[in-house]
Design a protein around this motif. Sequence first.
Motif, mmCIF file in Angstrom:
data_model
loop_
_atom_site.group_PDB
_atom_site.id
_atom_site.type_symbol
_atom_site.label_atom_id
_atom_site.label_comp_id
_atom_site.label_asym_id
_atom_site.label_seq_id
_atom_site.Cartn_x
_atom_site.Cartn_y
_atom_site.Cartn_z
ATOM 1 N N ILE A 130 17.718 0.688 -0.578
ATOM 2 C CA ILE A 130 16.723 1.865 -0.880
ATOM 3 C C ILE A 130 16.175 1.485 0.910
ATOM 4 N N VAL A 131 16.849 2.256 2.018
ATOM 5 C CA VAL A 131 16.450 2.828 3.647
ATOM 6 C C VAL A 131 14.978 3.388 3.394
ATOM 7 N N LEU A 132 14.076 3.290 3.867
ATOM 8 C CA LEU A 132 13.226 3.553 4.001
ATOM 9 C C LEU A 132 12.515 4.027 5.170
ATOM 10 N N GLU A 133 11.190 4.935 5.143
ATOM 11 C CA GLU A 133 10.509 5.001 6.590
ATOM 12 C C GLU A 133 9.780 3.246 6.849
ATOM 13 N N LEU A 134 9.910 2.833 8.118
ATOM 14 C CA LEU A 134 9.242 1.879 7.931
ATOM 15 C C LEU A 134 7.516 2.063 8.034
ATOM 16 N N MET A 135 6.747 1.469 7.515
ATOM 17 C CA MET A 135 4.913 1.731 7.719
ATOM 18 C C MET A 135 4.668 0.663 8.878
ATOM 19 N N GLU A 136 4.485 0.535 9.847
ATOM 20 C CA GLU A 136 3.957 -0.278 10.082
ATOM 21 C C GLU A 136 2.600 -0.804 10.472
ATOM 22 N N GLY A 137 1.418 0.153 9.379
ATOM 23 C CA GLY A 137 0.524 -0.739 8.940
ATOM 24 C C GLY A 137 0.589 -1.564 7.942
ATOM 25 N N GLY A 138 1.553 -1.509 7.220
ATOM 26 C CA GLY A 138 1.122 -2.688 6.057
ATOM 27 C C GLY A 138 1.109 -1.722 4.536
ATOM 28 N N GLU A 139 0.589 -2.920 3.650
ATOM 29 C CA GLU A 139 0.044 -2.238 2.640
ATOM 30 C C GLU A 139 -1.541 -2.593 2.100
ATOM 31 N N LEU A 140 -1.535 -1.172 2.231
ATOM 32 C CA LEU A 140 -3.289 -0.713 2.143
ATOM 33 C C LEU A 140 -4.478 -2.290 1.137
ATOM 34 N N PHE A 141 -3.016 -3.468 0.636
ATOM 35 C CA PHE A 141 -3.340 -4.261 -0.302
ATOM 36 C C PHE A 141 -4.245 -5.360 1.054
ATOM 37 N N HIS A 142 -3.633 -5.824 1.738
ATOM 38 C CA HIS A 142 -3.329 -6.621 2.894
ATOM 39 C C HIS A 142 -4.819 -5.520 3.876
ATOM 40 N N ARG A 143 -5.011 -4.804 3.858
ATOM 41 C CA ARG A 143 -5.948 -4.010 5.281
ATOM 42 C C ARG A 143 -7.367 -4.266 5.223
ATOM 43 N N VAL A 144 -7.809 -3.912 3.226
ATOM 44 C CA VAL A 144 -8.663 -4.004 2.161
ATOM 45 C C VAL A 144 -9.382 -5.696 2.430
ATOM 46 N N LYS A 145 -7.706 -6.718 2.531
ATOM 47 C CA LYS A 145 -8.520 -7.908 2.547
ATOM 48 C C LYS A 145 -8.718 -8.547 3.803
ATOM 49 N N SER A 146 -8.425 -7.807 5.070
ATOM 50 C CA SER A 146 -8.082 -8.736 6.016
ATOM 51 C C SER A 146 -10.426 -7.723 6.432
ATOM 52 N N LYS A 147 -10.319 -6.920 5.866
ATOM 53 C CA LYS A 147 -11.707 -6.067 6.677
ATOM 54 C C LYS A 147 -12.650 -6.038 5.114
ATOM 55 N N GLN A 148 -12.139 -7.381 4.762
ATOM 56 C CA GLN A 148 -13.749 -7.146 3.242
ATOM 57 C C GLN A 148 -13.872 -5.585 2.983
ATOM 58 N N GLN A 149 -13.990 -4.670 3.231
ATOM 59 C CA GLN A 149 -14.647 -3.614 2.292
ATOM 60 C C GLN A 149 -14.088 -2.865 3.925
ATOM 61 N N LEU A 150 -13.423 -0.972 3.504
ATOM 62 C CA LEU A 150 -13.441 0.045 4.639
ATOM 63 C C LEU A 150 -14.933 0.894 4.164
ATOM 64 N N ASN A 151 -14.885 0.970 5.854
ATOM 65 C CA ASN A 151 -16.477 1.682 6.011
ATOM 66 C C ASN A 151 -15.698 2.853 5.673
ATOM 67 N N GLU A 152 -16.222 3.857 5.142
ATOM 68 C CA GLU A 152 -16.409 4.772 4.112
ATOM 69 C C GLU A 152 -16.080 6.209 4.168
ATOM 70 N N SER A 153 -15.849 5.998 5.837
ATOM 71 C CA SER A 153 -15.032 7.306 6.026
ATOM 72 C C SER A 153 -13.547 7.068 6.158
ATOM 73 N N VAL A 154 -12.979 6.149 6.443
ATOM 74 C CA VAL A 154 -11.792 5.242 6.445
ATOM 75 C C VAL A 154 -11.190 4.942 5.162
ATOM 76 N N ALA A 155 -12.182 4.780 4.071
ATOM 77 C CA ALA A 155 -12.002 4.865 2.239
ATOM 78 C C ALA A 155 -12.102 6.692 2.115
ATOM 79 N N LYS A 156 -12.631 7.248 2.972
ATOM 80 C CA LYS A 156 -12.407 9.262 2.083
ATOM 81 C C LYS A 156 -10.880 9.432 2.835
ATOM 82 N N LEU A 157 -10.440 9.061 4.441
ATOM 83 C CA LEU A 157 -10.145 9.715 4.870
ATOM 84 C C LEU A 157 -8.106 9.609 3.352
ATOM 85 N N TYR A 158 -8.404 7.639 3.449
ATOM 86 C CA TYR A 158 -7.210 7.400 2.418
ATOM 87 C C TYR A 158 -7.295 7.817 1.120
ATOM 88 N N PHE A 159 -8.765 7.968 0.662
ATOM 89 C CA PHE A 159 -7.948 8.687 -0.740
ATOM 90 C C PHE A 159 -7.825 9.458 -1.122
#
Length: 330
Positions: free
Chosen positions: A94-123
Amino acid sequence: DLMSDDQSSLPRDLQDKYLLTRRIGTGVCGEVRLAFERSTCRKFAVKIINKKNFQSEGTATRNAKTEIDILQRVDHPCLIKTEDFYQTEESFYIVLELMEGGELFHRVKSKQQLNESVAKLYFYQMLRAVEYLHSNGIIHRDLKPENILLSSQDDVCLIKVTDFNQSRILEEAVLMRTLCGTPSYLAPEVFTHASTTGYGLAVDAWSLGVLLFVCLGGYPPFHESFGHQSVTDQIIRGEFTMVQSKWTSVSDQAKDVVRKLLVVDPMKRMSIEEALQHPWLQDQKMLETAHRLMYPSAEGGGAAAAMEAESTSGRHLRKRGREGDGEEQH
Ligand SMILES: CC(C)(C)NC(=O)Nc1ccc2nccnc2c1
């Protein structure tokens, strides 16, 4: 080097159009590789689902087909889009559009936790994606940080939901057929809420509660390291653990959303619609940012144009290809 890369096992026509390179993601059903469209050098993600670790026509292969069918029909800014589809004896590609930010899993891991405004935008974007799926009778059923992809390395970015292979296109038709037959042998839950659409959709609301918890707290709400109970028992009892040090900086409104989604009784659980109306999300700045990311073509027209874009593209599925017409949903 790239050109001599061994691509022998790939479908000829896939190979003619794309150069597949390194692995950028792994899933339960295969892997995702970075690909370049030879004619334009545009980057794509190619998801490879190998059938061999599925029994012949078992549920898993049907799930893969469901995923492909859903991927080709859904059309929403926060749902991954399929560019192309190929298959061989042993695999789906399946050829998909590339998501250059990768998985949310790795983003949260690398930042320990997201700040609330970013978490709200994603949610908010996750809510809109799931609202769209539900309005088209699709339950995702496997929402987790690995299945939420980010469009860029910036905090303020578009998110997209992927991995529909656990999805269920609501078998309303099946239920209707069942109710036409003799009811004598049917179990009570077939008639009660257990099998109506409402109940099924609520599973995604729970998962979104877990996702929001992970974004805000930086760790999962149910985990074997919390006390003596098994994870399953913690979930069944709805007993999540908010570690003080991680949650002091999180607003009461945000915690209220989490608490209303992580409710054991699906009938008492906050729905996607109710979550979208929650005070925490009535945040004009976040909504403008989200709509700018989701509907860039509406630029300058502001909220009105964004609503317009939403109402036109909002609810519709894309037309199925010719080959899809006669296909029976299994
Ligand atoms: C940013 C980096 C490290 C290159 N990872 C990445 O693009 N990961 C993925 C993983 C899975 C994907 N699935 C579909 C679309 N893009 C994807 C990107």
